[in-house]
Write a protein that holds these residues in place. Structure first.
Motif, PDB file in Angstrom:
ATOM      1  N   SER A 186       0.827  -1.209   0.000  1.00 32.59           N
ATOM      2  CA  SER A 186       0.000   0.000   0.000  1.00 32.59           C
ATOM      3  C   SER A 186       0.862   1.261   0.000  1.00 32.59           C
ATOM      4  CB  SER A 186      -0.923   0.015   1.228  1.00 32.59           C
ATOM      5  OG  SER A 186      -0.152  -0.038   2.426  1.00 32.59           O
ATOM      6  N   GLU A 187       2.157   1.076  -0.245  1.00 34.17           N
ATOM      7  CA  GLU A 187       3.082   2.200  -0.263  1.00 34.17           C
ATOM      8  C   GLU A 187       3.875   2.192  -1.566  1.00 34.17           C
ATOM      9  OE1 GLU A 187       3.221   4.545   1.935  1.00 34.17           O
ATOM     10  OE2 GLU A 187       1.800   3.623   3.348  1.00 34.17           O
ATOM     11  N   PRO A 188       4.323   3.362  -2.017  1.00 29.16           N
ATOM     12  CA  PRO A 188       5.133   3.403  -3.240  1.00 29.16           C
ATOM     13  C   PRO A 188       6.517   2.817  -3.002  1.00 29.16           C
ATOM     14  CG  PRO A 188       5.049   5.572  -2.236  1.00 29.16           C
ATOM     15  CD  PRO A 188       4.103   4.715  -1.454  1.00 29.16           C
ATOM     16  N   GLY A 189       7.099   2.225  -4.050  1.00 30.14           N
ATOM     17  CA  GLY A 189       8.466   1.766  -3.978  1.00 30.14           C
ATOM     18  C   GLY A 189       9.425   2.918  -4.231  1.00 30.14           C
ATOM     19  N   ALA A 190      10.711   2.604  -4.233  1.00 34.14           N
ATOM     20  CA  ALA A 190      11.720   3.643  -4.445  1.00 34.14           C
ATOM     21  C   ALA A 190      11.569   4.292  -5.812  1.00 34.14           C
ATOM     22  CB  ALA A 190      13.122   3.036  -4.289  1.00 34.14           C
ATOM     23  N   THR A 191      11.329   3.473  -6.835  1.00 28.62           N
ATOM     24  CA  THR A 191      11.134   4.014  -8.188  1.00 28.62           C
ATOM     25  C   THR A 191       9.885   4.877  -8.252  1.00 28.62           C
ATOM     26  OG1 THR A 191      12.218   2.070  -9.168  1.00 28.62           O
ATOM     27  CG2 THR A 191      10.830   3.413 -10.614  1.00 28.62           C
ATOM     28  N   ASP A 192       8.816   4.424  -7.627  1.00 33.33           N
ATOM     29  CA  ASP A 192       7.571   5.187  -7.607  1.00 33.33           C
ATOM     30  C   ASP A 192       7.768   6.546  -6.937  1.00 33.33           C
ATOM     31  OD1 ASP A 192       6.066   3.032  -8.733  1.00 33.33           O
ATOM     32  OD2 ASP A 192       6.034   2.089  -6.764  1.00 33.33           O
ATOM     33  N   THR A 193       8.537   6.563  -5.870  1.00 33.26           N
ATOM     34  CA  THR A 193       8.770   7.812  -5.145  1.00 33.26           C
ATOM     35  C   THR A 193       9.532   8.816  -5.988  1.00 33.26           C
ATOM     36  OG1 THR A 193       8.777   6.618  -3.031  1.00 33.26           O
ATOM     37  CG2 THR A 193       9.781   8.807  -3.064  1.00 33.26           C
ATOM     38  N   ARG A 194      10.566   8.348  -6.677  1.00 29.74           N
ATOM     39  CA  ARG A 194      11.360   9.254  -7.516  1.00 29.74           C
ATOM     40  C   ARG A 194      10.540   9.808  -8.673  1.00 29.74           C
ATOM     41  NH1 ARG A 194      15.493   5.366  -6.507  1.00 29.74           N
ATOM     42  NH2 ARG A 194      15.016   4.338  -8.482  1.00 29.74           N
ATOM     43  N   ILE A 195       9.812   8.943  -9.355  1.00 30.70           N
ATOM     44  CA  ILE A 195       9.017   9.405 -10.503  1.00 30.70           C
ATOM     45  C   ILE A 195       7.872  10.288 -10.032  1.00 30.70           C
ATOM     46  CG2 ILE A 195       7.530   8.667 -12.402  1.00 30.70           C
ATOM     47  CD1 ILE A 195       9.263   6.187 -12.655  1.00 30.70           C
ATOM     48  N   GLY A 196       7.246   9.926  -8.931  1.00 33.76           N
ATOM     49  CA  GLY A 196       6.152  10.731  -8.401  1.00 33.76           C
ATOM     50  C   GLY A 196       6.600  12.128  -8.031  1.00 33.76           C
ATOM     51  N   ALA A 197       7.788  12.244  -7.450  1.00 34.92           N
ATOM     52  CA  ALA A 197       8.311  13.562  -7.089  1.00 34.92           C
ATOM     53  C   ALA A 197       8.616  14.397  -8.325  1.00 34.92           C
ATOM     54  CB  ALA A 197       9.572  13.399  -6.245  1.00 34.92           C
ATOM     55  N   ALA A 198       9.010  13.747  -9.411  1.00 34.16           N
ATOM     56  CA  ALA A 198       9.367  14.474 -10.636  1.00 34.16           C
ATOM     57  C   ALA A 198       8.152  15.075 -11.326  1.00 34.16           C
ATOM     58  CB  ALA A 198      10.103  13.546 -11.589  1.00 34.16           C
ATOM     59  N   VAL A 199       7.001  14.413 -11.232  1.00 35.02           N
ATOM     60  CA  VAL A 199       5.811  14.897 -11.944  1.00 35.02           C
ATOM     61  C   VAL A 199       4.776  15.491 -11.007  1.00 35.02           C
ATOM     62  CG1 VAL A 199       6.146  13.199 -13.771  1.00 35.02           C
ATOM     63  CG2 VAL A 199       4.636  12.661 -11.856  1.00 35.02           C
ATOM     64  N   ASP A 200       5.055  15.518  -9.721  1.00 32.01           N
ATOM     65  CA  ASP A 200       4.081  16.027  -8.756  1.00 32.01           C
ATOM     66  C   ASP A 200       3.936  17.541  -8.883  1.00 32.01           C
ATOM     67  OD1 ASP A 200       2.278  15.919  -6.634  1.00 32.01           O
ATOM     68  OD2 ASP A 200       3.845  16.459  -5.201  1.00 32.01           O
ATOM     69  N   GLY A 201       2.716  17.988  -8.657  1.00 29.52           N
ATOM     70  CA  GLY A 201       2.467  19.424  -8.623  1.00 29.52           C
ATOM     71  C   GLY A 201       2.410  20.108  -9.965  1.00 29.52           C
ATOM     72  N   VAL A 202       2.006  19.396 -11.032  1.00 30.57           N
ATOM     73  CA  VAL A 202       1.881  20.041 -12.340  1.00 30.57           C
ATOM     74  C   VAL A 202       0.753  21.066 -12.281  1.00 30.57           C
ATOM     75  CG1 VAL A 202       2.795  18.088 -13.629  1.00 30.57           C
ATOM     76  CG2 VAL A 202       0.350  18.206 -13.171  1.00 30.57           C
ATOM     77  N   GLY A 203       0.959  22.178 -12.924  1.00 27.83           N
ATOM     78  CA  GLY A 203      -0.064  23.222 -12.965  1.00 27.83           C
ATOM     79  C   GLY A 203      -0.672  23.350 -14.339  1.00 27.83           C
ATOM     80  N   ALA A 204      -1.544  24.339 -14.481  1.00 25.85           N
ATOM     81  CA  ALA A 204      -2.163  24.593 -15.776  1.00 25.85           C
ATOM     82  C   ALA A 204      -1.071  25.021 -16.754  1.00 25.85           C
ATOM     83  CB  ALA A 204      -3.218  25.678 -15.633  1.00 25.85           C
ATOM     84  N   PRO A 205      -1.197  24.615 -18.040  1.00 27.48           N
ATOM     85  CA  PRO A 205      -2.303  23.835 -18.628  1.00 27.48           C
ATOM     86  C   PRO A 205      -2.114  22.324 -18.524  1.00 27.48           C
ATOM     87  CG  PRO A 205      -0.807  24.496 -20.360  1.00 27.48           C
ATOM     88  CD  PRO A 205      -0.231  25.052 -19.075  1.00 27.48           C
ATOM     89  N   TRP A 206      -0.962  21.871 -17.980  1.00 29.82           N
ATOM     90  CA  TRP A 206      -0.683  20.437 -17.978  1.00 29.82           C
ATOM     91  C   TRP A 206      -1.658  19.662 -17.109  1.00 29.82           C
ATOM     92  CZ3 TRP A 206       1.878  19.125 -21.929  1.00 29.82           C
ATOM     93  CH2 TRP A 206       2.853  19.972 -22.455  1.00 29.82           C
ATOM     94  N   TRP A 207      -2.157  20.286 -16.060  1.00 26.00           N
ATOM     95  CA  TRP A 207      -3.152  19.603 -15.239  1.00 26.00           C
ATOM     96  C   TRP A 207      -4.392  19.271 -16.058  1.00 26.00           C
ATOM     97  CZ3 TRP A 207      -3.602  17.326 -10.594  1.00 26.00           C
ATOM     98  CH2 TRP A 207      -4.891  17.088 -10.122  1.00 26.00           C
ATOM     99  N   HIS A 208      -4.823  20.222 -16.874  1.00 29.25           N
ATOM    100  CA  HIS A 208      -5.999  19.996 -17.717  1.00 29.25           C
ATOM    101  C   HIS A 208      -5.720  18.921 -18.773  1.00 29.25           C
ATOM    102  CE1 HIS A 208      -7.839  23.413 -15.784  1.00 29.25           C
ATOM    103  NE2 HIS A 208      -6.834  24.195 -16.158  1.00 29.25           N
ATOM    104  N   VAL A 209      -4.500  18.895 -19.286  1.00 32.68           N
ATOM    105  CA  VAL A 209      -4.129  17.841 -20.246  1.00 32.68           C
ATOM    106  C   VAL A 209      -4.210  16.479 -19.575  1.00 32.68           C
ATOM    107  CG1 VAL A 209      -2.253  16.910 -21.656  1.00 32.68           C
ATOM    108  CG2 VAL A 209      -2.680  19.377 -21.609  1.00 32.68           C
ATOM    109  N   ALA A 210      -3.724  16.400 -18.340  1.00 36.26           N
ATOM    110  CA  ALA A 210      -3.777  15.138 -17.606  1.00 36.26           C
ATOM    111  C   ALA A 210      -5.213  14.699 -17.350  1.00 36.26           C
ATOM    112  CB  ALA A 210      -3.024  15.273 -16.281  1.00 36.26           C
ATOM    113  N   VAL A 211      -6.088  15.651 -17.030  1.00 36.60           N
ATOM    114  CA  VAL A 211      -7.488  15.321 -16.756  1.00 36.60           C
ATOM    115  C   VAL A 211      -8.178  14.806 -18.019  1.00 36.60           C
ATOM    116  CG1 VAL A 211      -9.738  16.293 -16.132  1.00 36.60           C
ATOM    117  CG2 VAL A 211      -7.693  16.914 -14.822  1.00 36.60           C
ATOM    118  N   VAL A 212      -7.924  15.461 -19.148  1.00 33.05           N
ATOM    119  CA  VAL A 212      -8.525  15.023 -20.419  1.00 33.05           C
ATOM    120  C   VAL A 212      -8.005  13.648 -20.805  1.00 33.05           C
ATOM    121  CG1 VAL A 212      -8.677  15.503 -22.893  1.00 33.05           C
ATOM    122  CG2 VAL A 212      -8.949  17.369 -21.234  1.00 33.05           C
TER     123      VAL A 212
END
Length: 251
Positions: free
Chosen positions: A53-79
């Protein structure tokens, strides 16, 4: 699932002009190997992250790299995410199937429906088996969204490869690149939105690579058998029987 015409002799038997295969013969061996490797990755990752139920080491690194995207990329992700939701997926598949029917290619239409259904069904069945969760009790491995969009890209690129008559090297590269791009885009969207761990999306991508070649082979095999049965029928009578058929015997 093929086109038919009368035989040149004028008999009642039709001869088939089969529709293009959804998995060109030149690509079968390569994609059989790719499917086997992808299935192995799915199994290894499933065992590795079973019950987590927890991220692995790879998940943590990739998650930190893409976390906190703002507009317009957030809207692209939602679509992008919407394309993998039930409503968006149904609309996308329906549009593609309609296009195939308008092009008079029912085999391709069956391939799209079957491939999408088996891919999503496989991810749905595997999630409770693996038991990996995110944000509480939400089952996360493998990512159905990533698997679905990857499957759509693989199917469309396979159909294009057959119609364009691409060779083995070009065809394999084109199909693999299309699947990689679609999987990367949907995987990014899922991680950016916090819906999946990165390894969940990789598992979903591999599910599509494992399922689609097998599905394509089954669709081609079934369609060819049905086409063969439709062309089978009573053979034309031998010439001597046709000539003598109209004669009347004298007493």
């Amino acid at each position: 699932m093929g086109e038919y015409r009368r035989s040149p002799g004028g008999g009642g038997r039709a001869t088939a002009r089969p529709a293009p295969a959804v998995l060109p013969s030149a690509l079968r061996v390569w994609f059989g190997l790719i499917a086997s490797a992808a299935a192995l990755v799915v199994v290894v990752f499933g065992i590795t992250y079973a019950g987590d139920s927890e991220p692995g080491a790879t998940d943590t690194r990739i998650g930190a790299a893409v976390d906190g995207v703002g507009a317009p990329w957030w809207h692209v992700a939602v679509v992008t995410d919407f394309l993998g939701e039930p409503g968006g997926a149904v609309l996308l598949v329906a549009a593609l199937v309609t296009a195939c029917l308008l092009l008079r290619d029912p085999r391709a239409a069956v391939f799209l429906v079957t491939g999408a259904g088996l891919t999503v069904g496989t991810t749905t069945l595997l999630k409770p088996v693996v038991g990996r969760t995110i944000h509480g009790d939400n089952l996360s491995y493998p990512s159905g969204h990533t698997a679905f969009l990857t499957a759509i890209a693989l199917m469309l690129s396979l159909l294009a490869t057959g119609r364009l008559g691409l060779g083995r090297a070009v065809g394999v590269s084109f199909v693999f690149a299309a699947g990689l791009l679609a999987g990367a885009v949907m995987g990014w969207a899922q991680v950016a939105l916090g819906s999946h761990y990165a390894t969940d999306t990789l598992g979903g991508w591999c599910i599509a690579l494992a399922v689609l070649p097998v599905t394509a082979w089954l669709v081609d095999r079934t369609a060819d058998r049905l086409a063969h049965r439709r062309t089978d029928g009573p053979a034309d009578p031998p010439p001597e029987r046709r000539v003598g058929a109209g004669r009347q015997q004298c007493p």
